[in-house]
Design a protein around this motif. Structure first.
Motif, PDB file in Angstrom:
ATOM      1  N   PHE A 536       0.888  -1.279   0.087  1.00 33.36           N
ATOM      2  CA  PHE A 536       0.058  -0.107   0.075  1.00 33.36           C
ATOM      3  C   PHE A 536       0.862   1.221  -0.105  1.00 33.36           C
ATOM      4  CE2 PHE A 536      -4.368  -1.344   1.653  1.00 33.36           C
ATOM      5  CZ  PHE A 536      -4.242  -2.847   1.025  1.00 33.36           C
ATOM      6  N   VAL A 537       1.060   1.706  -1.197  1.00 35.56           N
ATOM      7  CA  VAL A 537       2.026   3.004  -1.438  1.00 35.56           C
ATOM      8  C   VAL A 537       1.129   3.942  -2.063  1.00 35.56           C
ATOM      9  CG1 VAL A 537       4.067   1.505  -1.239  1.00 35.56           C
ATOM     10  CG2 VAL A 537       3.056   2.028  -3.244  1.00 35.56           C
ATOM     11  N   GLU A 580     -17.606   7.014  -0.648  1.00 40.86           N
ATOM     12  CA  GLU A 580     -17.676   5.622  -0.009  1.00 40.86           C
ATOM     13  C   GLU A 580     -16.450   5.429   0.896  1.00 40.86           C
ATOM     14  OE1 GLU A 580     -20.856   3.496  -3.061  1.00 40.86           O
ATOM     15  OE2 GLU A 580     -18.625   3.437  -3.292  1.00 40.86           O
ATOM     16  N   ALA A 581     -15.432   5.618   0.489  1.00 38.88           N
ATOM     17  CA  ALA A 581     -14.173   5.010   1.205  1.00 38.88           C
ATOM     18  C   ALA A 581     -14.113   6.395   2.516  1.00 38.88           C
ATOM     19  CB  ALA A 581     -13.076   5.408   0.230  1.00 38.88           C
ATOM     20  N   GLU A 582     -14.326   7.378   2.131  1.00 38.80           N
ATOM     21  CA  GLU A 582     -14.426   8.154   3.599  1.00 38.80           C
ATOM     22  C   GLU A 582     -15.414   7.803   4.646  1.00 38.80           C
ATOM     23  OE1 GLU A 582     -14.653  12.387   2.649  1.00 38.80           O
ATOM     24  OE2 GLU A 582     -13.701  12.152   0.799  1.00 38.80           O
ATOM     25  N   ASP A 583     -16.672   7.234   4.171  1.00 39.48           N
ATOM     26  CA  ASP A 583     -17.640   7.005   5.001  1.00 39.48           C
ATOM     27  C   ASP A 583     -17.029   5.517   5.682  1.00 39.48           C
ATOM     28  OD1 ASP A 583     -19.212   8.747   4.588  1.00 39.48           O
ATOM     29  OD2 ASP A 583     -20.560   7.885   3.193  1.00 39.48           O
ATOM     30  N   GLN A 584     -16.672   4.648   4.951  1.00 44.72           N
ATOM     31  CA  GLN A 584     -15.961   3.563   5.636  1.00 44.72           C
ATOM     32  C   GLN A 584     -15.054   3.542   6.583  1.00 44.72           C
ATOM     33  OE1 GLN A 584     -15.586   0.740   2.383  1.00 44.72           O
ATOM     34  NE2 GLN A 584     -17.525   0.452   1.835  1.00 44.72           N
ATOM     35  N   LEU A 585     -14.043   4.667   6.117  1.00 39.45           N
ATOM     36  CA  LEU A 585     -12.832   4.735   7.144  1.00 39.45           C
ATOM     37  C   LEU A 585     -13.310   5.411   8.423  1.00 39.45           C
ATOM     38  CD1 LEU A 585      -9.900   5.062   7.601  1.00 39.45           C
ATOM     39  CD2 LEU A 585     -10.035   7.436   6.274  1.00 39.45           C
ATOM     40  N   ALA A 586     -14.201   6.168   8.463  1.00 38.52           N
ATOM     41  CA  ALA A 586     -14.698   6.809   9.551  1.00 38.52           C
ATOM     42  C   ALA A 586     -15.601   5.594  10.378  1.00 38.52           C
ATOM     43  CB  ALA A 586     -16.037   8.050   9.304  1.00 38.52           C
ATOM     44  N   ARG A 633      -8.138  -4.264   9.270  1.00 37.62           N
ATOM     45  CA  ARG A 633      -7.177  -3.070   9.065  1.00 37.62           C
ATOM     46  C   ARG A 633      -6.816  -2.899   7.547  1.00 37.62           C
ATOM     47  NH1 ARG A 633      -2.228  -3.036  13.470  1.00 37.62           N
ATOM     48  NH2 ARG A 633      -1.907  -1.167  12.556  1.00 37.62           N
ATOM     49  N   THR A 634      -6.830  -3.996   6.820  1.00 34.83           N
ATOM     50  CA  THR A 634      -6.412  -3.843   5.518  1.00 34.83           C
ATOM     51  C   THR A 634      -7.648  -3.321   4.728  1.00 34.83           C
ATOM     52  OG1 THR A 634      -4.847  -5.694   5.549  1.00 34.83           O
ATOM     53  CG2 THR A 634      -5.757  -5.394   3.282  1.00 34.83           C
ATOM     54  N   LEU A 635      -8.957  -3.707   5.209  1.00 36.75           N
ATOM     55  CA  LEU A 635      -9.880  -3.364   4.364  1.00 36.75           C
ATOM     56  C   LEU A 635     -10.134  -1.954   4.765  1.00 36.75           C
ATOM     57  CD1 LEU A 635     -12.667  -6.021   5.064  1.00 36.75           C
ATOM     58  CD2 LEU A 635     -11.273  -5.483   2.938  1.00 36.75           C
ATOM     59  N   ARG A 636      -9.673  -1.292   5.853  1.00 33.46           N
ATOM     60  CA  ARG A 636      -9.503   0.162   6.650  1.00 33.46           C
ATOM     61  C   ARG A 636      -8.643   0.951   5.629  1.00 33.46           C
ATOM     62  NH1 ARG A 636      -6.014   3.966   8.321  1.00 33.46           N
ATOM     63  NH2 ARG A 636      -7.289   5.173   9.825  1.00 33.46           N
ATOM     64  N   ASN A 637      -7.535   0.194   5.520  1.00 33.15           N
ATOM     65  CA  ASN A 637      -6.643   0.979   4.787  1.00 33.15           C
ATOM     66  C   ASN A 637      -6.624   1.015   3.240  1.00 33.15           C
ATOM     67  OD1 ASN A 637      -5.087   1.748   6.995  1.00 33.15           O
ATOM     68  ND2 ASN A 637      -4.047  -0.203   6.967  1.00 33.15           N
ATOM     69  N   SER A 639      -9.680   1.855   2.138  1.00 33.30           N
ATOM     70  CA  SER A 639     -10.649   2.864   2.208  1.00 33.30           C
ATOM     71  C   SER A 639      -9.584   4.157   2.485  1.00 33.30           C
ATOM     72  CB  SER A 639     -11.564   3.008   3.212  1.00 33.30           C
ATOM     73  OG  SER A 639     -12.683   1.858   2.906  1.00 33.30           O
ATOM     74  N   ALA A 640      -8.912   4.081   3.192  1.00 35.43           N
ATOM     75  CA  ALA A 640      -7.843   5.382   3.401  1.00 35.43           C
ATOM     76  C   ALA A 640      -7.097   5.532   2.194  1.00 35.43           C
ATOM     77  CB  ALA A 640      -6.918   4.964   4.667  1.00 35.43           C
ATOM     78  N   TRP A 641      -6.597   4.409   1.713  1.00 34.28           N
ATOM     79  CA  TRP A 641      -6.018   4.841   0.380  1.00 34.28           C
ATOM     80  C   TRP A 641      -6.985   5.455  -0.592  1.00 34.28           C
ATOM     81  CZ3 TRP A 641      -5.854   4.519  -4.817  1.00 34.28           C
ATOM     82  CH2 TRP A 641      -4.640   4.412  -5.428  1.00 34.28           C
ATOM     83  N   ILE A 642      -7.871   5.173  -0.996  1.00 34.04           N
ATOM     84  CA  ILE A 642      -8.935   5.667  -1.701  1.00 34.04           C
ATOM     85  C   ILE A 642      -9.300   7.144  -1.466  1.00 34.04           C
ATOM     86  CG2 ILE A 642     -11.062   5.633  -3.099  1.00 34.04           C
ATOM     87  CD1 ILE A 642     -10.928   2.444  -2.693  1.00 34.04           C
ATOM     88  N   ALA A 643      -9.527   7.297  -0.220  1.00 36.99           N
ATOM     89  CA  ALA A 643      -9.829   8.573   0.301  1.00 36.99           C
ATOM     90  C   ALA A 643      -8.766   9.670   0.087  1.00 36.99           C
ATOM     91  CB  ALA A 643     -10.270   8.443   1.523  1.00 36.99           C
ATOM     92  N   GLY A 644      -7.467   9.022   0.550  1.00 37.55           N
ATOM     93  CA  GLY A 644      -6.355   9.884   0.837  1.00 37.55           C
ATOM     94  C   GLY A 644      -5.396  10.215  -0.676  1.00 37.55           C
ATOM     95  N   VAL A 645      -5.459   9.209  -1.618  1.00 41.41           N
ATOM     96  CA  VAL A 645      -4.864   9.423  -2.744  1.00 41.41           C
ATOM     97  C   VAL A 645      -5.889  10.175  -3.764  1.00 41.41           C
ATOM     98  CG1 VAL A 645      -4.026   8.406  -4.672  1.00 41.41           C
ATOM     99  CG2 VAL A 645      -3.326   7.471  -2.360  1.00 41.41           C
ATOM    100  N   HIS A 646      -7.051   9.780  -3.816  1.00 46.65           N
ATOM    101  CA  HIS A 646      -7.815  10.606  -4.552  1.00 46.65           C
ATOM    102  C   HIS A 646      -8.169  11.999  -4.121  1.00 46.65           C
ATOM    103  CE1 HIS A 646      -9.220   7.749  -7.755  1.00 46.65           C
ATOM    104  NE2 HIS A 646      -8.738   6.935  -6.849  1.00 46.65           N
TER     105      HIS A 646
END
Length: 749
Positions: A536-537, A580-586, A633-637, A639-646
């Motif tokens: 995950f980079v 959706e990723a932001e909602d799931q991350l939260a 945690r992997t599923l959470r991350n 979401s974090a990748w999608i929310a953060g990178v985009h």
């Protein structure tokens, strides 16, 4: 309880009758003499009698249900009867009798115990990815036929009535594709009936060794199911594409192109069901199969996916298409849909009627949400043993489908509900008993009589609370889930420690209930997309392709799939949007970690403070929950990748970019720590917490090389975790490695 002098059962009974009679003698009444008797000597029998209603020569109570299933047991003064309305419930009744006697409550059997199962039909599914044999136990011992028999025995005890028994004898698909293609990997499971038997039409298409191997294994697994009263059935992608060699022989019988056009480098085609020769072929395949394995009682048809589909249905991956016999040119879409739907109905009736020639009770289950555009027309044609399976990939229809249930039953068909009773679709043995009870209650309240449930295999997790909830729901409806949970905890660790175990299960259940459902990624897609082992980079393209090959070798992706560099995409789909990723991350951070960490902490503390074997229960629970935490945690991350990178790439200001860069950096650190903790868990236990394949890593499973891949992930994240976020917008248009054509030459067009 007084020992019966004899345990007797009628000659020519169903195999499960002898199975139960032997189990009563071997496990409860060792001094009893076991024998079968003919109808002529029935009047002479004394002792404990075992039978099913259709072959019971002894009198039964007058108040037993006439149209609904029942189980009845009465044992007093060495005499009695153990009987059920049909073979599918007899072994479950034995389990109840055994529990009553071993728990010190035999008196409840003396006056007669009548049980009315909650569901008439429960298909128990613990066949992960439709396979069993060749998976590993404790990372070293392959699952064998003995393990599958244990699984079927447990399913019957729980109250299941049906099981899927088909799987290919070979672990790799017979057909392969061109170099670099991945579509052939979907042919490793759910094989169609033409890979068991053949007809004059397709004779020689498949090697005789392949047909014989698959058929022999099917017969063995079916016999094991019948031994415990279970009805064996098939899960098949049907009608499936056929090898091109058959279409070269009969080019005019080419039907629909059904492959996924982004994943397949060469087309796959079915035979055209509009041609009577093809319809004869499928009817004859069904007859030939049931002549070989007459105990088969149902087929679940997976359609419009995994290499299967019907002509001219709108949901075919390449779009509406098919052979020359069904649709004329320039027809309006509504007429094409009608003709396609009528073709589907005709096919299902055809193979049903062929099956009924040999087994009049054979049923077909199909899910129509995958072909939703034609579903309403097809629904009117489902009748007499053609059932509607609710589980499907698409959600075009809502609970309004429940309203058609009575209409279906009037035509001799059923609607089949479904429930995942496992705490996780990927991690084995995650306790969530209250969730399981809620799902079962929802199915019962909705009016379903036929259901399919997903449970953990007993050869991977021996004692499991979610399975006990199913057992209690089916046979002891008067018991609350709290009572079931407490009694099972008492059985596992003793009354002094039961409250501690229940508290762990309660916290685990809270975490499971709060875990966001991660679309495709949380189920089969978790292995398909190699989430546990890929780095995950912020910019995946920064990693040289040679360094990514270790996980891309088995990924569900080809060289130009945007998914390779963008976690939110696959082919032309947006699987998870930024919102959706932001909602799931939260949701992960706000609702999952607290109860899950509490469950792990309580299990860990108990494992250190108790002894006498109870510590093993707490240790295994702790480690399964640690694995579940890593999965989450992997599923959470993701979401974090999608929310953060985009978020970073779409930011309109420096401050916004800085905020999203912090999300990305936290994600990298979080997943790096997660990979290290998962590696430590792997090295500290040989517990089965995820399915592993004996023959090694595949797209569908992990292998025992998982720790090696984790180390590569950790290394690459250390090297590239700090690069600037980037997604190549032209990734889809790239040419494969070695191409002479440069992007600068063609991207202008």
């Amino acid at each position: 309880m007084e020992q019966p002098p004899r345990i007797v059962y009628p000659t020519d009974s169903a195999p499960v009758v002898e199975t139960v009679a032997r189990a009563l003698r071997n496990e409860l009444f060792e001094k009893a003499h076991l024998s079968s008797i003919s109808s002529e000597s029935v009047h002479e029998t004394v002792g404990l009698r075992v039978a099913v209603a259709s072959n019971c020569p002894w009198p039964l109570p007058d108040d037993l249900p006439v149209h609904d299933p029942w189980m009845f047991a009465r044992i007093e003064e060495g005499n009695g009867i153990v009987a059920a309305s049909d073979p599918r419930f007899l072994y479950g009744l034995f389990g109840v009798v055994k529990e009553r006697i071993e728990s010190g409550d035999p008196n409840s059997l003396e006056g007669g115990l009548t049980i009315r199962p909650q569901f008439r039909w429960i298909t128990g599914r613990e066949d992960q990815h439709m396979l069993r044999l060749g998976y590993l136990k404790r990372r070293k011992d392959p699952v064998t036929l003995d393990d599958v028999e244990q699984s079927f025995r447990e399913a019957a005890r729980l109250g299941c009535t049906h099981v899927v028994v088909n799987e290919p004898a070979e672990r790799t698909p017979h057909e392969a594709g061109p170099e670099g293609e991945i579509y052939y990997r979907f042919y490793a499971y759910a094989i169609d009936i033409d890979q068991y038997v053949e007809t004059k039409l397709n004779k020689g298409t498949y090697p005789p060794e392949l047909l014989n191997g698959n058929l022999t294994l099917l017969k063995k697994l079916s016999a094991l199911a019948v031994k415990y009263g279970l009805t064996p059935g098939l899960y098949s992608a049907n009608p499936r594409s056929v090898p091109e060699s058959l279409l070269r022989k009969y080019p005019f019988l080419r039907g629909a192109r059904i492959d996924h056009t982004y994943r397949a480098f060469e087309p796959r085609y079915t035979l055209t069901l509009a041609h009577p020769a093809v319809r004869w072929h499928y009817a004859e395949l069904m007859r030939n199969l049931l002549r070989e394995v007459p105990e088969l009682g149902f087929m679940i048809a997976l359609l419009n996916d995994s290499g299967s589909g019907f002509e001219y249905t709108a949901s075919l991956y390449p779009g509406r298409n098919g052979g020359p016999y069904l649709v004329r040119e320039w027809r309006p879409d509504a007429e094409i849909a009608r003709l396609a739907a009528e073709n589907v109905i005709r096919y299902y009736r055809l193979i049903r009627d062929a099956a009924h020639e040999i087994n009049p009770e054979f049923r077909i289950q199909t899910g129509l949400k995958n072909i939703a555009e034609e579903a309403e027309i097809i629904l009117d044609g489902l009748d007499n043993g053609i059932d509607l399976h609710r589980i499907s990939q698409r959600s075009d229809y809502d609970d309004g489908w429940f309203g058609t249930m009575q209409r279906f039953r009037a035509k001799g068909s059923e609607m089949c509900g479904d429930a995942i009773l496992r705490g996780s679709p990927q991690i084995i043995g995650v306790p969530s008993p209250w969730q399981a009870a809620r799902k079962l209650d929802q199915l019962k309240t909705a009016g379903f009589r036929h259901v399919e449930v997903y449970i953990d295999a007993p050869f991977l997790v021996e004692s499991e609370i979610n399975r006990e909830v199913l057992h209690a729901f089916q046979f002891s409806a008067e018991r609350t889930v709290d009572e079931v949970v407490r009694e099972f905890a008492d059985r596992l660790v003793g009354s002094d420690l039961a409250d501690q175990l229940v508290a762990v299960w309660r916290a685990s259940d809270e975490a499971v209930a709060a875990t966001p459902w991660h679309s495709l990624y949380g189920g089969q897609g978790f292995t398909w997309y190699r989430w546990w082992v890929r780095p995950f980079v912020p910019n995946i393209s920064a990693i040289p392709e040679a360094d990514r090959a270790y996980y891309e070798k088995y990924i569900l992706s080809i060289f130009n799939n945007p998914h390779n560099v963008d976690f939110s995409k696959d082919c032309l789909w947006d699987l998870i949007t930024r919102s959706e990723a932001e909602d799931q991350l939260a949701k992960f951070d706000g609702e999952v970690w607290e109860p899950l960490d509490r469950a792990i902490s309580m299990a860990a503390e108990a494992a250190l403070s108790v002894a006498d074997g109870a510590n093993v229960v707490f240790e295994e629970t702790r480690d399964r929950l640690r694995a579940y935490r890593s999965y989450c945690r992997t599923l959470r991350n993701i979401s974090a990748w999608i929310a953060g990178v985009h978020g970073y790439l779409q930011a309109g200001s420096d401050s916004e970019r800085t905020r999203w860069r912090a999300v990305v950096d936290e994600m990298v650190a979080n997943e790096l720590e997660n990979a290290k903790e998962l590696l430590e868990l792997w090295e500290s236990t040989d517990l089965d917490f995820v399915v592993l394949a004996e023959h090694g890593e595949t797209m569908h499973t992990h292998g025992t090389n998982l720790p090696d891949l984790l180390r590569k992930k950790i290394d690459l994240m250390g090297q590239y975790g700090g690069v600037e976020p980037y997604i190549d917008p032209n990734y889809m248009w790239r040419m494969p490695a070695g191409s002479d054509l440069a992007e600068a030459e063609y991207l202008r067009c």
